[in-house]
Scaffold this motif. Structure first.
Motif, short mmCIF file in Angstrom:
data_model
loop_
_atom_site.label_atom_id
_atom_site.label_comp_id
_atom_site.label_asym_id
_atom_site.label_seq_id
_atom_site.Cartn_x
_atom_site.Cartn_y
_atom_site.Cartn_z
N ALA A 230 4.01 3.40 -5.86
CA ALA A 230 4.45 3.07 -4.66
C ALA A 230 5.96 3.52 -4.37
N LEU A 231 6.81 3.83 -5.10
CA LEU A 231 8.12 4.58 -4.93
C LEU A 231 7.92 5.91 -4.55
N ILE A 232 7.11 6.59 -5.24
CA ILE A 232 7.00 8.10 -5.03
C ILE A 232 6.22 8.18 -3.36
N ALA A 233 5.13 6.94 -3.21
CA ALA A 233 4.80 7.24 -1.78
C ALA A 233 5.66 6.83 -0.65
N HIS A 234 6.63 5.97 -1.03
CA HIS A 234 7.59 5.69 0.03
C HIS A 234 8.60 6.82 0.07
N LEU A 235 8.87 7.56 -0.84
CA LEU A 235 10.03 8.66 -0.72
C LEU A 235 9.28 9.65 0.08
N LEU A 236 8.12 9.85 -0.34
CA LEU A 236 7.30 11.19 0.45
C LEU A 236 7.26 10.61 1.90
N THR A 237 6.85 9.43 2.28
CA THR A 237 6.77 9.15 3.66
C THR A 237 8.30 8.97 4.35
N VAL A 238 9.25 8.55 3.87
CA VAL A 238 10.54 8.82 4.40
C VAL A 238 10.95 10.30 4.66
N ALA A 239 10.33 11.07 3.87
CA ALA A 239 10.75 12.53 3.82
C ALA A 239 9.77 13.08 5.03
N GLY A 240 8.80 12.29 5.48
CA GLY A 240 8.07 12.80 6.58
C GLY A 240 6.65 13.37 6.25
N ARG A 241 6.35 13.05 5.11
CA ARG A 241 5.14 13.71 4.58
C ARG A 241 4.04 12.85 4.86
N ASP A 242 2.91 13.23 5.11
CA ASP A 242 1.60 12.49 5.23
C ASP A 242 1.00 12.10 3.94
N VAL A 243 0.86 10.62 3.73
CA VAL A 243 0.68 10.31 2.22
C VAL A 243 -0.40 8.96 2.22
N ARG A 244 -1.28 9.08 1.34
CA ARG A 244 -2.23 8.18 0.89
C ARG A 244 -2.00 7.84 -0.52
N MET A 245 -1.99 6.30 -0.67
CA MET A 245 -1.81 5.76 -2.13
C MET A 245 -3.17 5.15 -2.51
N ALA A 246 -3.74 5.43 -3.83
CA ALA A 246 -5.06 4.75 -4.02
C ALA A 246 -4.82 4.68 -5.60
N GLY A 247 -6.06 4.08 -6.16
CA GLY A 247 -6.57 4.11 -7.68
C GLY A 247 -6.00 2.66 -7.79
N ASN A 248 -5.68 2.43 -8.99
CA ASN A 248 -5.26 1.13 -9.82
C ASN A 248 -4.50 0.26 -8.84
N ILE A 249 -3.73 0.76 -7.96
CA ILE A 249 -2.92 -0.19 -7.29
C ILE A 249 -3.31 -0.71 -6.20
N GLY A 250 -4.83 -0.69 -5.93
CA GLY A 250 -5.61 -1.58 -5.30
C GLY A 250 -6.44 -1.11 -4.12
N THR A 251 -6.44 0.26 -3.90
CA THR A 251 -7.44 0.85 -2.95
C THR A 251 -8.28 2.03 -3.82
N GLY A 252 -9.33 1.72 -3.62
CA GLY A 252 -10.45 2.63 -4.29
C GLY A 252 -10.32 3.99 -3.73
N VAL A 253 -10.12 4.99 -4.41
CA VAL A 253 -9.86 6.33 -3.94
C VAL A 253 -10.75 7.10 -3.26
N LEU A 254 -11.96 6.66 -3.12
CA LEU A 254 -13.02 7.29 -2.54
C LEU A 254 -13.09 6.78 -1.10
N SER A 255 -12.34 5.76 -0.88
CA SER A 255 -12.40 4.86 0.34
C SER A 255 -11.24 5.45 1.47
N ILE A 256 -10.37 6.13 0.99
CA ILE A 256 -9.29 6.77 1.88
C ILE A 256 -9.75 7.84 2.61
N GLU A 257 -8.85 8.24 3.64
CA GLU A 257 -9.17 9.49 4.47
C GLU A 257 -8.16 10.33 3.74
N LEU A 258 -8.56 11.69 3.70
CA LEU A 258 -7.47 12.61 2.83
C LEU A 258 -6.73 12.78 4.08
N PRO A 259 -5.10 13.15 3.51
CA PRO A 259 -4.14 13.35 4.46
C PRO A 259 -4.31 14.66 5.12
#
Length: 462
Positions: free
Chosen positions: A131-160
């Motif tokens: 979550a911290l990696i995703a937050h740091l990238l988002t704050v820096a203006g990058r388009d980010v998707r977070m998934a996997g064991n943290i709670g979102t099925g990886v195939l359910s996301i839209e690619l950035p």
């Protein structure tokens, strides 16, 4: 959703129809596969049918033999302590067994400009680091998707979009089985005993984690070296002592050798390259990252995003604004100088030890469904505990292992919170760090943490 190609016209079994299983069914069908979905739970099968995924009884003799491949959910044993009967039938018939993480990487192979992928594994701190990696990238203006064991099925996301990043938390169950692993940056936080029955012991558990690096061949590997396994892994991956493809990370050690390292000591994060300090950040004022264990998470996240080119000042701004994750050293509130912290995710002694070392004066709420050995291993870490308030099934067993530490058998969360708040003095931290599973009183650690937070909110008058 990510369409999984390469299975058009093939008969693909999907075993396990939870969050990731349903996303897998949808992704495979979008790519033209004939999906045969199954779950041992009638409720899960009913939900799958309601969403348009026809179920096929894969436990019926001869059914698995007609599959081209079997995709299984991570919670289903595939080898130890014994494979699920459907997986056992697939193995006997020579049917390849894979998982959704592998399908994700396969889907990226067909992209002209795939996003960068950061994968995080380890025993403790995975979710916070992810979550911290995703937050740091988002704050820096990058388009980010977070998934996997943290709670979102990886195939359910839209690619950035262009320049985007996918950040995945991966458990040992996921890395152990995936046939494809190809992260750009892979992070190993630490290692402590967990899930040993699923991996045939500590060696198998470490081997499952190690696959992300040895099979995945990331361009950069961020390795926590505070345990022997991490030190071993770092030296196995590095070609020389100054190989900057490996970034060593530590909380407590001073790392300033000829390579690339990020370490935290006495609350200060330091980045070193080629024997010279490149940057330093004071982590002490950052409320979302309390304690040495969170400083290790901060070092790992810092190293991962530095590997993608973020500047130290960008990272520092992101660290300062990070609020932490629910149930992981989560600040609930403060009243009359007493702070209330929810670390319900501390379900084993190792994570509880880290929480107990994060604060100077603790009113400790612990207990639940204890694990093998109880809390005996926490004896060296009880120095800051002013009093312990024991709850749940193992309350009395835990109390017997507290030695001279003052304690009270409270049994319920309600009584424990009330008693701790009543006795707490200014400067104390009322800390929920159970060192046990929740299943005796709550369906999961999240519900246990929510119960604690609700009781504290009532005390605070919110």
């Amino acid at each position: 959703m990510i369409a999984v190609e390469g299975y058009q016209g093939l008969r693909v079994g999907v075993l396990g129809l939870g969050r990731s299983g349903l996303a897998t069914c949808a992704a495979l069908m979008e790519g033209g596969a004939e999906v045969c979905a199954w779950d041992d739970s009638p409720e899960a099968r009913e939900k799958a049918n309601a969403e348009g995924f026809g179920t096929v009884d894969l436990t019926k003799q001869g059914t698995v033999e007609g599959l081209d491949v079997l995709i299984t959910s991570p919670g289903i044993p595939h080898l130890y302590p014994a494979p699920h009967p459907v997986i056992a039938a697939a193995l006997a018939a020579g049917v390849p067994v894979d998982n959704d993480i592998s399908l994700f990487f396969q889907a990226l192979e067909n992209r002209d400009e795939p996003p960068k992928v950061i994968c995080v594994t380890g025993s403790n701190g995975k979710s916070t680091t992810t979550a911290l990696i995703a937050h740091l990238l988002t704050v820096a203006g990058r388009d980010v998707r977070m998934a996997g064991n943290i709670g979102t099925g990886v195939l359910s996301i839209e690619l950035p979009g262009e320049g985007g990043v996918v950040v995945l938390e991966l458990s040992s169950y996921q890395t152990d089985l995936a046939r494809r692993l190809a992260p750009d940056v892979a992070v190993f936080t630490n290692l402590s005993p967990d899930h040993l029955d699923r991996h045939g012991g500590m060696g198998g558990y470490f081997a499952a984690k190690k696959r992300l690096f040895t099979e995945g061949a990331p361009a950069r590997a961020v390795i926590g070296v505070d345990e022997g396994e991490g030190q071993y892994l770092a030296t196995q991956l590095a070609q020389s002592v100054d190989d900057t493809r490996v970034i060593r990370v530590s909380s407590g050690q001073k790392l300033n050798g000829p390579g690339w390292s990020v370490s935290a000591r006495k609350g200060f994060l330091s980045e070193w390259r080629g024997g010279k300090q490149a940057h330093s950040i004071d982590l002490r004022p950052m409320a979302g990252l309390p304690g040495a264990h969170n400083h290790q998470n901060a070092c790992a996240a810092y190293a991962a995003v530095r590997a993608l080119g973020l500047a130290p000042r960008q990272i520092e701004a992101g660290l300062a604004s990070f609020q932490g994750l629910p149930h992981r050293s989560q600040l609930i509130g403060e009243k009359d100088g007493v702070t209330f912290v929810n670390d319900s995710k501390a379900t084993n002694v190792d994570s509880a030890a880290k929480a107990l070392q994060a604060f100077p004066k603790i009113r400790w709420i612990a207990g639940g469904l204890g694990k093998e050995g109880g809390i005996a291993a926490l004896t060296p870490h009880l120095g800051a505990v002013r009093k312990a308030y024991m709850i749940g099934h193992s309350a009395r067993d835990f109390a017997l292992q507290l030695g001279d530490t003052p304690h009270e058998i409270c049994e319920t969360m309600e009584r424990a919170v009330a008693r701790a708040a009543e006795e707490a003095e200014p400067g104390d931290v009322v800390l929920l760090a159970p060192a046990a599973a929740s299943f005796d009183q709550y369906p999961n650690f999240e519900k246990r943490g929510e119960a604690f937070a609700a009781l504290v909110q009532d005390l605070l008058g919110r």
